[in-house]
Design a protein around this motif. Structure first.
Motif, PDB file in Angstrom:
ATOM      1  N   MET A  77       0.843  -1.189   0.000  1.00 43.73           N
ATOM      2  CA  MET A  77       0.000   0.000   0.000  1.00 43.73           C
ATOM      3  C   MET A  77       0.886   1.250   0.000  1.00 43.73           C
ATOM      4  N   GLN A  78       0.301   2.361  -0.493  1.00 41.90           N
ATOM      5  CA  GLN A  78       1.069   3.600  -0.542  1.00 41.90           C
ATOM      6  C   GLN A  78       0.723   4.485   0.659  1.00 41.90           C
ATOM      7  N   VAL A  79       1.739   5.008   1.324  1.00 43.01           N
ATOM      8  CA  VAL A  79       1.480   5.962   2.408  1.00 43.01           C
ATOM      9  C   VAL A  79       2.189   7.280   2.124  1.00 43.01           C
ATOM     10  N   THR A  80       1.471   8.351   2.475  1.00 39.69           N
ATOM     11  CA  THR A  80       2.039   9.696   2.338  1.00 39.69           C
ATOM     12  C   THR A  80       1.886  10.398   3.675  1.00 39.69           C
ATOM     13  N   MET A  81       2.956  11.000   4.143  1.00 38.42           N
ATOM     14  CA  MET A  81       2.860  11.769   5.390  1.00 38.42           C
ATOM     15  C   MET A  81       3.884  12.892   5.364  1.00 38.42           C
ATOM     16  N   ILE A  82       3.759  13.805   6.301  1.00 40.56           N
ATOM     17  CA  ILE A  82       4.737  14.884   6.420  1.00 40.56           C
ATOM     18  C   ILE A  82       5.732  14.478   7.501  1.00 40.56           C
ATOM     19  N   VAL A  83       7.004  14.394   7.147  1.00 43.12           N
ATOM     20  CA  VAL A  83       8.029  14.066   8.135  1.00 43.12           C
ATOM     21  C   VAL A  83       9.014  15.230   8.215  1.00 43.12           C
ATOM     22  N   ASN A  84       9.121  15.817   9.369  1.00 48.28           N
ATOM     23  CA  ASN A  84       9.983  16.993   9.580  1.00 48.28           C
ATOM     24  C   ASN A  84       9.722  18.055   8.515  1.00 48.28           C
ATOM     25  N   GLY A  85       8.446  18.275   8.231  1.00 47.95           N
ATOM     26  CA  GLY A  85       8.066  19.348   7.317  1.00 47.95           C
ATOM     27  C   GLY A  85       8.084  18.959   5.855  1.00 47.95           C
ATOM     28  N   GLU A  86       8.567  17.759   5.549  1.00 50.54           N
ATOM     29  CA  GLU A  86       8.631  17.355   4.136  1.00 50.54           C
ATOM     30  C   GLU A  86       7.634  16.258   3.846  1.00 50.54           C
ATOM     31  N   ARG A  87       7.000  16.376   2.686  1.00 46.94           N
ATOM     32  CA  ARG A  87       6.028  15.376   2.285  1.00 46.94           C
ATOM     33  C   ARG A  87       6.768  14.159   1.724  1.00 46.94           C
ATOM     34  N   VAL A  88       6.458  12.957   2.257  1.00 46.94           N
ATOM     35  CA  VAL A  88       7.104  11.751   1.734  1.00 46.94           C
ATOM     36  C   VAL A  88       6.044  10.718   1.364  1.00 46.94           C
ATOM     37  N   THR A  89       6.292   9.991   0.295  1.00 45.88           N
ATOM     38  CA  THR A  89       5.385   8.927  -0.146  1.00 45.88           C
ATOM     39  C   THR A  89       6.213   7.662  -0.365  1.00 45.88           C
ATOM     40  N   ARG A  90       5.745   6.534   0.155  1.00 44.91           N
ATOM     41  CA  ARG A  90       6.460   5.271  -0.039  1.00 44.91           C
ATOM     42  C   ARG A  90       5.448   4.127  -0.166  1.00 44.91           C
ATOM     43  N   ASP A  91       5.892   3.070  -0.833  1.00 46.17           N
ATOM     44  CA  ASP A  91       5.108   1.841  -0.865  1.00 46.17           C
ATOM     45  C   ASP A  91       5.533   0.974   0.307  1.00 46.17           C
ATOM     46  N   VAL A  92       4.585   0.567   1.143  1.00 47.99           N
ATOM     47  CA  VAL A  92       4.958  -0.205   2.336  1.00 47.99           C
ATOM     48  C   VAL A  92       3.971  -1.350   2.562  1.00 47.99           C
ATOM     49  N   GLU A  93       4.374  -2.278   3.412  1.00 47.37           N
ATOM     50  CA  GLU A  93       3.459  -3.326   3.859  1.00 47.37           C
ATOM     51  C   GLU A  93       2.576  -2.757   4.967  1.00 47.37           C
ATOM     52  N   GLY A  94       1.349  -3.245   5.060  1.00 49.06           N
ATOM     53  CA  GLY A  94       0.438  -2.787   6.108  1.00 49.06           C
ATOM     54  C   GLY A  94       1.017  -2.982   7.495  1.00 49.06           C
ATOM     55  N   ARG A  95       1.837  -4.016   7.657  1.00 49.30           N
ATOM     56  CA  ARG A  95       2.338  -4.339   8.997  1.00 49.30           C
ATOM     57  C   ARG A  95       3.578  -3.530   9.397  1.00 49.30           C
ATOM     58  N   LEU A  96       4.065  -2.678   8.506  1.00 47.08           N
ATOM     59  CA  LEU A  96       5.299  -1.938   8.810  1.00 47.08           C
ATOM     60  C   LEU A  96       5.077  -0.960   9.972  1.00 47.08           C
ATOM     61  N   LEU A  97       5.956  -1.019  10.954  1.00 47.56           N
ATOM     62  CA  LEU A  97       5.853  -0.102  12.090  1.00 47.56           C
ATOM     63  C   LEU A  97       6.481   1.238  11.715  1.00 47.56           C
ATOM     64  N   LEU A  98       5.945   2.309  12.311  1.00 50.95           N
ATOM     65  CA  LEU A  98       6.441   3.650  11.993  1.00 50.95           C
ATOM     66  C   LEU A  98       7.953   3.758  12.244  1.00 50.95           C
ATOM     67  N   VAL A  99       8.432   3.145  13.330  1.00 49.59           N
ATOM     68  CA  VAL A  99       9.864   3.250  13.636  1.00 49.59           C
ATOM     69  C   VAL A  99      10.707   2.685  12.493  1.00 49.59           C
ATOM     70  N   HIS A 100      10.288   1.578  11.904  1.00 53.37           N
ATOM     71  CA  HIS A 100      11.053   0.981  10.806  1.00 53.37           C
ATOM     72  C   HIS A 100      10.869   1.770   9.510  1.00 53.37           C
ATOM     73  N   PHE A 101       9.693   2.355   9.356  1.00 57.15           N
ATOM     74  CA  PHE A 101       9.479   3.238   8.204  1.00 57.15           C
ATOM     75  C   PHE A 101      10.487   4.385   8.245  1.00 57.15           C
ATOM     76  N   LEU A 102      10.619   5.015   9.401  1.00 57.27           N
ATOM     77  CA  LEU A 102      11.525   6.156   9.528  1.00 57.27           C
ATOM     78  C   LEU A 102      12.975   5.729   9.319  1.00 57.27           C
ATOM     79  N   ARG A 103      13.351   4.633   9.946  1.00 59.06           N
ATOM     80  CA  ARG A 103      14.764   4.210   9.900  1.00 59.06           C
ATOM     81  C   ARG A 103      15.131   3.577   8.555  1.00 59.06           C
ATOM     82  N   ASP A 104      14.292   2.638   8.093  1.00 60.81           N
ATOM     83  CA  ASP A 104      14.685   1.827   6.931  1.00 60.81           C
ATOM     84  C   ASP A 104      14.245   2.442   5.607  1.00 60.81           C
ATOM     85  N   HIS A 105      13.123   3.125   5.577  1.00 63.61           N
ATOM     86  CA  HIS A 105      12.639   3.690   4.317  1.00 63.61           C
ATOM     87  C   HIS A 105      13.084   5.130   4.126  1.00 63.61           C
ATOM     88  N   LEU A 106      13.211   5.882   5.232  1.00 65.29           N
ATOM     89  CA  LEU A 106      13.599   7.287   5.089  1.00 65.29           C
ATOM     90  C   LEU A 106      15.036   7.539   5.562  1.00 65.29           C
TER      91      LEU A 106
END
Ligand SMILES: Cc1cc2nc3c(=O)[nH]c(=O)nc-3n(C[C@H](O)[C@H](O)[C@H](O)COP(=O)(O)OP(=O)(O)OC[C@H]3O[C@@H](n4cnc5c(N)ncnc54)[C@H](O)[C@@H]3O)c2cc1C
Ligand code: FES
Ligand code: FES
Lengths: 179, 292
Positions: free
Chosen positions: A1-30
């Protein structure tokens, strides 16, 4: 699934698994590895970030749940190349040793000072009670927050600067020399 | 690294939407509210679901504390922090403030909800003890409309409630009665931990005499337990240290703790008595406008 959010003022969009935790999204995807990940039981608070302005444990929020919301991490504390007063407080008062808990501590105590610019020691300890520090015994963290509070209210004078009272001159120089 | 098994994620845009999804997807789907009980269990794979239905977008509809002449209504998505900071609850039911201060930590309290707490039905859940003490009722919505279930009938066993597969808890109602107050006492191993034992008490008085009293205990039985025998023993009697001790003795007798890593059954029974005594004493003092 695609998620879009604002991280530190910047808009980011990534394809992720539903089960991905925010901490791993920040560390591994961003590649925002300032946010740490220290346990599997939602107990340590090393993963604390802001979600819509409130500190949360990012290991207990799905990246998908944060979609459409605003996230702020420790990387977002520095403004225009200037460290946030809370970061300077931790530097001046030795609020860290190994630094593992520090990003989380900085995020919760920044939120505390925003809502309560002059917290008591008890209020500071309560604000960080969802976080574990294995090094400092918390005393120097409390002093760091008090330093930042005084700095921000303009009441910090050289005589109440805990660094000047409590640390060896040598270590103060070292701190000042750091890039 | 502990992560949940793969699942599909959907966001509910309304209560009807959430219930429709639950009905369509069946028991392999779960609602996620604050996620602070469900996600830790899924990370450890103590719970596995194929679908999660996120109801956080319903916070603007189901996050509220509404005071009416005869009751207070709390929306299921109201978060721990909002309960802690509610001036209305502090005035009418100080037990909420006592309990919320010792539920988990500020980060968890920014996310966890009253609905999630009640539906999790952990035997140690503090808000379950609070709701039992205050004789709350749960509003449960399904495809065919709403039903209201008293706390006494809400629990079916540890982690089991009256909420069916295609149903959702939407609101919790608390009857407002005059001349009463309440308090909560908890003993934990350390700050932010689940209770070894915790106890809520509520009393109502008239002319120096207790007209009604309720006690709710957590962590000493399969579910949080209300103790009708205490209410019966206390009604019509003036408060005294001896009476609190009597209530404590009934609580110790009535509860069914087990020995685990948080303490022995014997120690928990001792705590049930002691915390009942303390909570009753504090609730009665508050009826008289005093803080202990
Ligand atoms: C580190 C830590 C310490 C904690 N300490 C304590 C403590 O000391 N005392 C305490 O009482 N609690 C404690 N908790 C639990 C915390 O209070 C949780 O937030 C709460 O139990 C669950 O609320 P939630 O909104 O997060 O629910 P979720 O985790 O989202 O959901 C829990 C369950 O309820 C269901 N559900 C949620 N909302 C609804 C609804 N509206 N209708 C039907 N079903 C629903 C979900 O499907 C799930 O099965 C702790 C949690 C953590 C992580
Ligand atoms: S990683 Fe330990 S609480 Fe989030
Ligand atoms: S500085 Fe090492 S854990 Fe806090």
């Amino acid at each position: 699934m695609q998620v879009t959010m604002i991280v530190n003022g910047e808009r980011v969009t990534r394809d992720v698994e539903g089960r991905l935790l925010l901490v791993h999204f920040l560390r591994d995807h961003l590649a925002l590895t300032g946010t740490h990940w220290g346990c599997d039981t939602s107990n340590c608070g090393a993963c604390a970030v802001w979600l819509d302005g409130e500190p949360v444990k990012s290991c207990t929020v799905l990246a998908a749940m944060a979609a459409g919301h605003e996230v702020r991490t420790v990387e977002g504390l520095e403004q225009l190349g200037e460290l946030d007063p809370i970061q300077r407080g931790f530097m001046h008062c030795h609020g860290l040793q190994c630094g593992f808990c520090t990003p989380g501590m900085l995020m919760t105590t920044r939120a505390l000072l925003d809502s309560n610019p002059n917290p008591s020691e008890q209020e500071i300890r309560e604000a960080i009670s969802g976080q574990i520090c294995r090094c400092t015994g918390y005393a120097s963290i409390v002093r760091s927050v008090q330093w930042a509070a005084a700095e921000e209210s303009g009441t910090r004078t050289s005589t109440v600067d805990p660094a000047s009272v409590r640390s060896e001159p040598r270590s103060r120089e070292r701190t000042a020399d750091r890039p | 690294m502990q992560v949940p098994v793969p699942f599909d994620y959907e966001r509910a845009t309304s209560v009807e939407h959430a219930i429709g999804l639950l009905a369509r997807l069946g028991p392999s789907a779960r609602l996620v509210a604050g996620g602070h009980s469900l996600l830790p269990m899924m990370k450890l794979r103590l719970a596995n679901f194929e679908y999660l239905i996120d109801i956080n977008d319903l916070h603007n509809k189901l996050g509220y504390v509404k005071v009416e002449p005869t009751q207070i209504r709390i929306g299921a998505m109201t978060r721990h922090r909002e309960l802690l900071e509610s001036p209305e609850l502090l005035r009418s039911f100080p037990i909420f403030h006592d309990a919320e201060r010792v539920i988990a930590d500020p980060l968890v309290r920014n996310r966890g909800t009253i609905g999630g707490s009640l539906c999790q039905a952990d035997p140690s859940e503090d808000l379950c003890a609070v709701c039992t003490t205050l004789d709350a009722s749960c509003v449960i919505r399904g495809l065919d409309g709403e039903r209201v279930v008293r706390m006494a009938d809400f629990y079916r066993g540890p982690y089991e409630t009256a909420v069916g597969d295609a149903e959702m808890l939407t609101e919790v109602r608390f009857p407002l009665r005059p001349h009463g107050s309440s308090a909560y006492e908890k003993v934990g191993r350390r700050v932010g931990d689940w209770a070894v034992v915790s106890c809520g008490a509520a009393v109502w008085m008239d002319d120096g005499v207790i007209t009604d009293a309720r006690v709710g205990l957590a962590a000493v039985g399969p579910n949080t337990t209300g103790i009708p025998a205490i209410s019966q023993a206390l009604r019509g009697r003036p408060p005294s240290q001896d009476l609190y001790a009597e209530a404590g003795a009934i609580a110790a007798d009535y509860c069914t703790p087990v020995t685990d890593q948080r303490g022995s059954a014997e120690y928990k029974r001792h705590l049930a008595a002691e915390l009942t005594r303390r909570a009753m004493r504090r609730a009665v003092a508050r009826v008289h406008g005093r803080e202990l």
